[in-house]
Design a protein around this motif. Structure first.
Motif, PDB file in Angstrom:
ATOM      1  N   GLY A   1      36.422  15.499 -26.654  1.00  0.00           N
ATOM      2  CA  GLY A   1      36.949  14.256 -26.116  1.00  0.00           C
ATOM      3  C   GLY A   1      38.403  14.091 -26.491  1.00  0.00           C
ATOM      4  N   ALA A   2      39.201  13.591 -25.542  1.00  0.00           N
ATOM      5  CA  ALA A   2      40.623  13.381 -25.793  1.00  0.00           C
ATOM      6  C   ALA A   2      41.146  12.282 -24.890  1.00  0.00           C
ATOM      7  CB  ALA A   2      41.401  14.674 -25.554  1.00  0.00           C
ATOM      8  N   SER A   3      42.255  11.688 -25.303  1.00  0.00           N
ATOM      9  CA  SER A   3      42.873  10.641 -24.499  1.00  0.00           C
ATOM     10  C   SER A   3      44.383  10.870 -24.471  1.00  0.00           C
ATOM     11  CB  SER A   3      42.500   9.261 -25.056  1.00  0.00           C
ATOM     12  OG  SER A   3      42.960   8.243 -24.201  1.00  0.00           O
ATOM     13  N   ALA A   4      45.162   9.956 -25.009  1.00  0.00           N
ATOM     14  CA  ALA A   4      46.625  10.107 -24.968  1.00  0.00           C
ATOM     15  C   ALA A   4      47.036  11.424 -25.631  1.00  0.00           C
ATOM     16  CB  ALA A   4      47.283   8.932 -25.680  1.00  0.00           C
ATOM     17  N   GLY A   5      47.776  12.259 -24.899  1.00  0.00           N
ATOM     18  CA  GLY A   5      48.173  13.569 -25.419  1.00  0.00           C
ATOM     19  C   GLY A   5      47.178  14.669 -25.115  1.00  0.00           C
ATOM     20  N   ALA A   6      46.144  14.343 -24.341  1.00  0.00           N
ATOM     21  CA  ALA A   6      45.053  15.302 -24.088  1.00  0.00           C
ATOM     22  C   ALA A   6      45.532  16.579 -23.417  1.00  0.00           C
ATOM     23  CB  ALA A   6      43.975  14.648 -23.226  1.00  0.00           C
ATOM     24  N   VAL A   7      46.373  16.453 -22.397  1.00  0.00           N
ATOM     25  CA  VAL A   7      46.770  17.642 -21.636  1.00  0.00           C
ATOM     26  C   VAL A   7      47.476  18.649 -22.546  1.00  0.00           C
ATOM     27  CG1 VAL A   7      48.250  18.494 -19.769  1.00  0.00           C
ATOM     28  CG2 VAL A   7      46.815  16.485 -19.407  1.00  0.00           C
TER      29      VAL A   7
ATOM     30  N   ILE B   1      34.035  18.470 -21.361  1.00  0.00           N
ATOM     31  CA  ILE B   1      35.232  17.734 -21.766  1.00  0.00           C
ATOM     32  C   ILE B   1      35.331  16.393 -21.053  1.00  0.00           C
ATOM     33  CG2 ILE B   1      37.756  17.761 -21.900  1.00  0.00           C
ATOM     34  CD1 ILE B   1      37.658  20.789 -21.971  1.00  0.00           C
ATOM     35  N   VAL B   2      35.585  15.349 -21.849  1.00  0.00           N
ATOM     36  CA  VAL B   2      35.933  14.038 -21.309  1.00  0.00           C
ATOM     37  C   VAL B   2      37.374  13.745 -21.708  1.00  0.00           C
ATOM     38  CG1 VAL B   2      35.628  11.546 -21.626  1.00  0.00           C
ATOM     39  CG2 VAL B   2      33.647  12.991 -21.190  1.00  0.00           C
ATOM     40  N   VAL B   3      38.191  13.492 -20.689  1.00  0.00           N
ATOM     41  CA  VAL B   3      39.555  13.016 -20.891  1.00  0.00           C
ATOM     42  C   VAL B   3      39.659  11.676 -20.183  1.00  0.00           C
ATOM     43  CG1 VAL B   3      42.002  13.434 -20.395  1.00  0.00           C
ATOM     44  CG2 VAL B   3      40.523  15.346 -21.034  1.00  0.00           C
TER      45      VAL B   3
ATOM     46  N   THR C   1      43.418  14.155 -29.942  1.00  0.00           N
ATOM     47  CA  THR C   1      44.399  13.089 -29.857  1.00  0.00           C
ATOM     48  C   THR C   1      43.971  11.953 -28.930  1.00  0.00           C
ATOM     49  OG1 THR C   1      46.714  12.661 -29.262  1.00  0.00           O
ATOM     50  CG2 THR C   1      45.613  14.412 -28.046  1.00  0.00           C
ATOM     51  N   GLY C   2      44.343  10.731 -29.288  1.00  0.00           N
ATOM     52  CA  GLY C   2      44.015   9.577 -28.460  1.00  0.00           C
ATOM     53  C   GLY C   2      44.415   8.290 -29.162  1.00  0.00           C
ATOM     54  N   ALA C   3      44.522   7.221 -28.371  1.00  0.00           N
ATOM     55  CA  ALA C   3      45.078   5.982 -28.907  1.00  0.00           C
ATOM     56  C   ALA C   3      44.039   4.882 -29.115  1.00  0.00           C
ATOM     57  CB  ALA C   3      46.183   5.482 -27.971  1.00  0.00           C
ATOM     58  N   ASN C   4      42.744   5.205 -29.056  1.00  0.00           N
ATOM     59  CA  ASN C   4      41.749   4.161 -29.319  1.00  0.00           C
ATOM     60  C   ASN C   4      40.666   4.729 -30.242  1.00  0.00           C
ATOM     61  OD1 ASN C   4      40.080   5.723 -27.715  1.00  0.00           O
ATOM     62  ND2 ASN C   4      40.176   4.358 -25.947  1.00  0.00           N
ATOM     63  N   HIS C   5      39.488   4.122 -30.260  1.00  0.00           N
ATOM     64  CA  HIS C   5      38.432   4.608 -31.164  1.00  0.00           C
ATOM     65  C   HIS C   5      37.279   5.282 -30.416  1.00  0.00           C
ATOM     66  CE1 HIS C   5      37.154   0.516 -30.070  1.00  0.00           C
ATOM     67  NE2 HIS C   5      35.938   1.007 -30.154  1.00  0.00           N
ATOM     68  N   ASP C   6      37.432   5.553 -29.110  1.00  0.00           N
ATOM     69  CA  ASP C   6      36.375   6.240 -28.363  1.00  0.00           C
ATOM     70  C   ASP C   6      36.144   7.612 -29.001  1.00  0.00           C
ATOM     71  OD1 ASP C   6      34.453   6.755 -26.446  1.00  0.00           O
ATOM     72  OD2 ASP C   6      35.884   7.279 -24.875  1.00  0.00           O
TER      73      ASP C   6
ATOM     74  N   ALA D   1      45.423   7.819 -33.612  1.00  0.00           N
ATOM     75  CA  ALA D   1      44.454   6.733 -33.786  1.00  0.00           C
ATOM     76  C   ALA D   1      43.020   7.189 -33.552  1.00  0.00           C
ATOM     77  CB  ALA D   1      44.795   5.563 -32.859  1.00  0.00           C
ATOM     78  N   MET D   2      42.786   7.944 -32.483  1.00  0.00           N
ATOM     79  CA  MET D   2      41.418   8.342 -32.143  1.00  0.00           C
ATOM     80  C   MET D   2      40.840   9.315 -33.168  1.00  0.00           C
ATOM     81  SD  MET D   2      40.060   8.941 -28.302  1.00  0.00           S
ATOM     82  CE  MET D   2      40.198  10.696 -28.090  1.00  0.00           C
ATOM     83  N   PRO D   3      41.574  10.383 -33.550  1.00  0.00           N
ATOM     84  CA  PRO D   3      41.021  11.237 -34.596  1.00  0.00           C
ATOM     85  C   PRO D   3      40.842  10.507 -35.927  1.00  0.00           C
ATOM     86  CG  PRO D   3      43.117  12.142 -33.758  1.00  0.00           C
ATOM     87  CD  PRO D   3      42.781  10.950 -32.933  1.00  0.00           C
ATOM     88  N   ALA D   4      41.743   9.581 -36.259  1.00  0.00           N
ATOM     89  CA  ALA D   4      41.597   8.827 -37.514  1.00  0.00           C
ATOM     90  C   ALA D   4      40.346   7.948 -37.470  1.00  0.00           C
ATOM     91  CB  ALA D   4      42.846   7.977 -37.764  1.00  0.00           C
ATOM     92  N   ALA D   5      40.090   7.315 -36.315  1.00  0.00           N
ATOM     93  CA  ALA D   5      38.888   6.484 -36.176  1.00  0.00           C
ATOM     94  C   ALA D   5      37.631   7.340 -36.287  1.00  0.00           C
ATOM     95  CB  ALA D   5      38.914   5.740 -34.832  1.00  0.00           C
TER      96      ALA D   5
END
Length: 191
Positions: free
Chosen positions: A12-18, A38-40, A129-134, A161-165
């Motif tokens: 799973g990835a969000s901001a910075g995923a690509v 993979i979920v982006v 990488t990602g900017a929330n807690h998903d 943020a996402m890996p830290a969460a």
């Protein structure tokens, strides 16, 4: 199946995923003995350009997941935009238009939790990488099912943020750089 008993990988990835996935996916060989799901987070109103982007750069098969499709080894499956990607207990992929989770559809938690149910200790769950807690709850489910939980080092992530969460919910997860994650996945191929 490889010696480690690993049967699937879910990422799973969000901001910075690509950028992160451009580091991880191209080195994967076509002989990878497991499927990679993979979920982006992609906006619902935009077509998913991820498949064409990665198809041109990867030896491994890259495709958009289809409902009721068996997850095949040596294949990367991207969740389509605006659909949750789940795994049935028999390893078949499923798509759902259920409500967004963590404001996202597809949601990382939905993939990781269903994959943990389906693959148990054979699953490697990875939160990038990602900017929330998903992904945090999903990674905890992977670890609780006996799978391997990996988190991109928050300090090296474009958005930590996402890996830290995920690390906060799953403190025993392995923390790896993108190079470390790539090496781990390439090593799933039997020598």
């Amino acid at each position: 199946m490889n010696d480690g008993g690993i049967t699937a990988v879910a990422i799973g990835a969000s901001a910075g995923a690509v950028q992160a996935l451009l580091h991880i996916l191209p080195p994967l060989p076509a002989s990878l003995p497991v499927p990679v799901l993979i979920v982006v987070h992609v906006p619902a109103d935009r077509g998913n350009a991820l498949v064409s982007l990665f198809e041109a750069r990867c030896d491994i098969v890259v495709k958009e997941a289809e409902d009721k499709e068996p997850a095949a080894p040596g294949t990367v499956y991207f969740a389509p935009s605006d659909y949750h990607l789940l795994v049935e207990r028999d390893g078949t992929l499923a798509l759902s238009a259920d409500e967004p989770v963590n404001y996202s559809r597809p949601a990382i938690d939905v993939l990781l939790e269903s994959a943990a149910d389906a693959f148990g200790g054979g699953l490697v769950g990875i939160v990038l990488t990602g900017a929330n807690h998903d992904g945090a709850e999903g990674l905890r489910a992977v670890a609780a099912a006996g799978g391997i939980a990996i988190v991109q080092d928050p300090a090296s992530a474009m958005s930590g943020a996402m890996p830290a969460a995920a690390l906060a919910r799953c403190p025993d997860a392995r923390v790896e750089t993108l190079d470390g994650i790539t090496a781990f996945l390439v090593n799933l191929v039997p020598a």
